[in-house]
Scaffold this motif. Structure first.
Motif, PDB file in Angstrom:
ATOM      1  N   MET A   1       0.809  -1.195   0.000  1.00  0.00           N
ATOM      2  CA  MET A   1       0.000   0.000   0.000  1.00  0.00           C
ATOM      3  C   MET A   1       0.859   1.269   0.000  1.00  0.00           C
ATOM      4  N   ARG A   2       1.975   1.213   0.717  1.00  0.00           N
ATOM      5  CA  ARG A   2       2.834   2.400   0.764  1.00  0.00           C
ATOM      6  C   ARG A   2       3.382   2.736  -0.616  1.00  0.00           C
ATOM      7  N   LEU A   3       3.781   1.707  -1.365  1.00  0.00           N
ATOM      8  CA  LEU A   3       4.306   1.960  -2.709  1.00  0.00           C
ATOM      9  C   LEU A   3       3.242   2.531  -3.628  1.00  0.00           C
ATOM     10  N   GLU A   4       2.016   2.058  -3.483  1.00  0.00           N
ATOM     11  CA  GLU A   4       0.927   2.590  -4.308  1.00  0.00           C
ATOM     12  C   GLU A   4       0.675   4.060  -4.005  1.00  0.00           C
ATOM     13  N   LYS A   5       0.772   4.432  -2.742  1.00  0.00           N
ATOM     14  CA  LYS A   5       0.590   5.839  -2.358  1.00  0.00           C
ATOM     15  C   LYS A   5       1.716   6.694  -2.935  1.00  0.00           C
ATOM     16  N   VAL A   6       2.952   6.184  -2.881  1.00  0.00           N
ATOM     17  CA  VAL A   6       4.084   6.909  -3.470  1.00  0.00           C
ATOM     18  C   VAL A   6       3.859   7.090  -4.962  1.00  0.00           C
ATOM     19  N   LEU A   7       3.448   6.027  -5.639  1.00  0.00           N
ATOM     20  CA  LEU A   7       3.191   6.096  -7.078  1.00  0.00           C
ATOM     21  C   LEU A   7       2.155   7.163  -7.385  1.00  0.00           C
ATOM     22  N   GLN A   8       1.098   7.194  -6.622  1.00  0.00           N
ATOM     23  CA  GLN A   8       0.040   8.185  -6.817  1.00  0.00           C
ATOM     24  C   GLN A   8       0.600   9.599  -6.633  1.00  0.00           C
ATOM     25  N   MET A   9       1.386   9.802  -5.593  1.00  0.00           N
ATOM     26  CA  MET A   9       1.922  11.130  -5.319  1.00  0.00           C
ATOM     27  C   MET A   9       2.950  11.567  -6.363  1.00  0.00           C
ATOM     28  N   LEU A  10       3.756  10.622  -6.847  1.00  0.00           N
ATOM     29  CA  LEU A  10       4.768  10.974  -7.854  1.00  0.00           C
ATOM     30  C   LEU A  10       4.138  11.414  -9.169  1.00  0.00           C
ATOM     31  N   THR A  11       2.958  10.930  -9.452  1.00  0.00           N
ATOM     32  CA  THR A  11       2.289  11.288 -10.709  1.00  0.00           C
ATOM     33  C   THR A  11       1.271  12.410 -10.535  1.00  0.00           C
TER      34      THR A  11
ATOM     35  N   TYR B   1      16.374   1.682   0.842  1.00  0.00           N
ATOM     36  CA  TYR B   1      15.411   0.587   0.806  1.00  0.00           C
ATOM     37  C   TYR B   1      14.217   0.961  -0.070  1.00  0.00           C
ATOM     38  N   PHE B   2      13.709   2.173   0.097  1.00  0.00           N
ATOM     39  CA  PHE B   2      12.588   2.644  -0.711  1.00  0.00           C
ATOM     40  C   PHE B   2      12.911   2.555  -2.201  1.00  0.00           C
ATOM     41  N   ASN B   3      14.067   3.083  -2.602  1.00  0.00           N
ATOM     42  CA  ASN B   3      14.447   3.046  -4.020  1.00  0.00           C
ATOM     43  C   ASN B   3      14.539   1.624  -4.537  1.00  0.00           C
ATOM     44  N   ARG B   4      15.084   0.735  -3.730  1.00  0.00           N
ATOM     45  CA  ARG B   4      15.248  -0.662  -4.129  1.00  0.00           C
ATOM     46  C   ARG B   4      13.890  -1.336  -4.334  1.00  0.00           C
ATOM     47  N   VAL B   5      12.969  -1.193  -3.380  1.00  0.00           N
ATOM     48  CA  VAL B   5      11.677  -1.867  -3.518  1.00  0.00           C
ATOM     49  C   VAL B   5      10.812  -1.216  -4.597  1.00  0.00           C
ATOM     50  N   PHE B   6      10.943   0.091  -4.780  1.00  0.00           N
ATOM     51  CA  PHE B   6      10.192   0.771  -5.838  1.00  0.00           C
ATOM     52  C   PHE B   6      10.618   0.241  -7.201  1.00  0.00           C
ATOM     53  N   ARG B   7      11.924   0.164  -7.427  1.00  0.00           N
ATOM     54  CA  ARG B   7      12.431  -0.326  -8.716  1.00  0.00           C
ATOM     55  C   ARG B   7      12.029  -1.776  -8.947  1.00  0.00           C
ATOM     56  N   LYS B   8      12.108  -2.587  -7.901  1.00  0.00           N
ATOM     57  CA  LYS B   8      11.726  -3.992  -8.040  1.00  0.00           C
ATOM     58  C   LYS B   8      10.245  -4.128  -8.383  1.00  0.00           C
ATOM     59  N   ARG B   9       9.413  -3.319  -7.759  1.00  0.00           N
ATOM     60  CA  ARG B   9       7.963  -3.396  -7.973  1.00  0.00           C
ATOM     61  C   ARG B   9       7.524  -2.830  -9.319  1.00  0.00           C
TER      62      ARG B   9
ATOM     63  N   THR C   1      12.996   3.673 -11.712  1.00  0.00           N
ATOM     64  CA  THR C   1      13.287   4.434 -10.507  1.00  0.00           C
ATOM     65  C   THR C   1      12.173   5.458 -10.268  1.00  0.00           C
ATOM     66  N   PRO C   2      12.038   5.923  -9.045  1.00  0.00           N
ATOM     67  CA  PRO C   2      11.039   6.963  -8.785  1.00  0.00           C
ATOM     68  C   PRO C   2      11.288   8.229  -9.611  1.00  0.00           C
TER      69      PRO C   2
ATOM     70  N   ASP D   1       5.639  -0.479 -14.843  1.00  0.00           N
ATOM     71  CA  ASP D   1       5.157  -1.697 -15.468  1.00  0.00           C
ATOM     72  C   ASP D   1       3.647  -1.793 -15.244  1.00  0.00           C
ATOM     73  N   ALA D   2       2.871  -1.753 -16.308  1.00  0.00           N
ATOM     74  CA  ALA D   2       1.403  -1.723 -16.216  1.00  0.00           C
ATOM     75  C   ALA D   2       0.845  -2.960 -15.526  1.00  0.00           C
ATOM     76  N   ALA D   3       1.454  -4.106 -15.755  1.00  0.00           N
ATOM     77  CA  ALA D   3       0.957  -5.338 -15.133  1.00  0.00           C
ATOM     78  C   ALA D   3       1.098  -5.259 -13.616  1.00  0.00           C
ATOM     79  N   LEU D   4       2.158  -4.662 -13.136  1.00  0.00           N
ATOM     80  CA  LEU D   4       2.383  -4.562 -11.694  1.00  0.00           C
ATOM     81  C   LEU D   4       1.471  -3.530 -11.053  1.00  0.00           C
ATOM     82  N   THR D   5       1.207  -2.428 -11.743  1.00  0.00           N
ATOM     83  CA  THR D   5       0.355  -1.402 -11.163  1.00  0.00           C
ATOM     84  C   THR D   5      -1.106  -1.848 -11.170  1.00  0.00           C
TER      85      THR D   5
END
Length: 65
Positions: free
Chosen positions: A1-11, A34-42, A46-47, A58-62
């Motif tokens: 959930m945290r990564l999804e919130k970051v994604l929303q805020m970055l866009t 750690y944040f950069n690593r998990v964001f890139r993996k997901r 990069t952010p 990656d559309a499939a992941l989002t």
């Protein structure tokens, strides 16, 4: 959930005034490395690549969350 919130805020154009690290911290990531690593993996980018339009997540992941 945290990564999804970051994604929303970055866009979100309204969040452009906030740094990527500030957004990560606001979403509960206390370790930026750690944040950069998990964001890139997901999302497969990069952010900063996402924020500045150099790459789309990656559309499939989002879509699957």
């Amino acid at each position: 959930m945290r990564l999804e919130k970051v994604l929303q805020m970055l866009t979100d154009p309204d969040a452009r005034g906030h740094s990527i690290s500030a957004i990560a911290l606001k979403c509960g990531f206390n370790d930026i490395s750690y944040f950069n690593r998990v964001f890139r993996k997901r999302y497969g980018c990069t952010p900063s690549d996402l924020r500045y339009g150099r790459r789309e997540p990656d559309a499939a992941l989002t879509a699957t969350g």
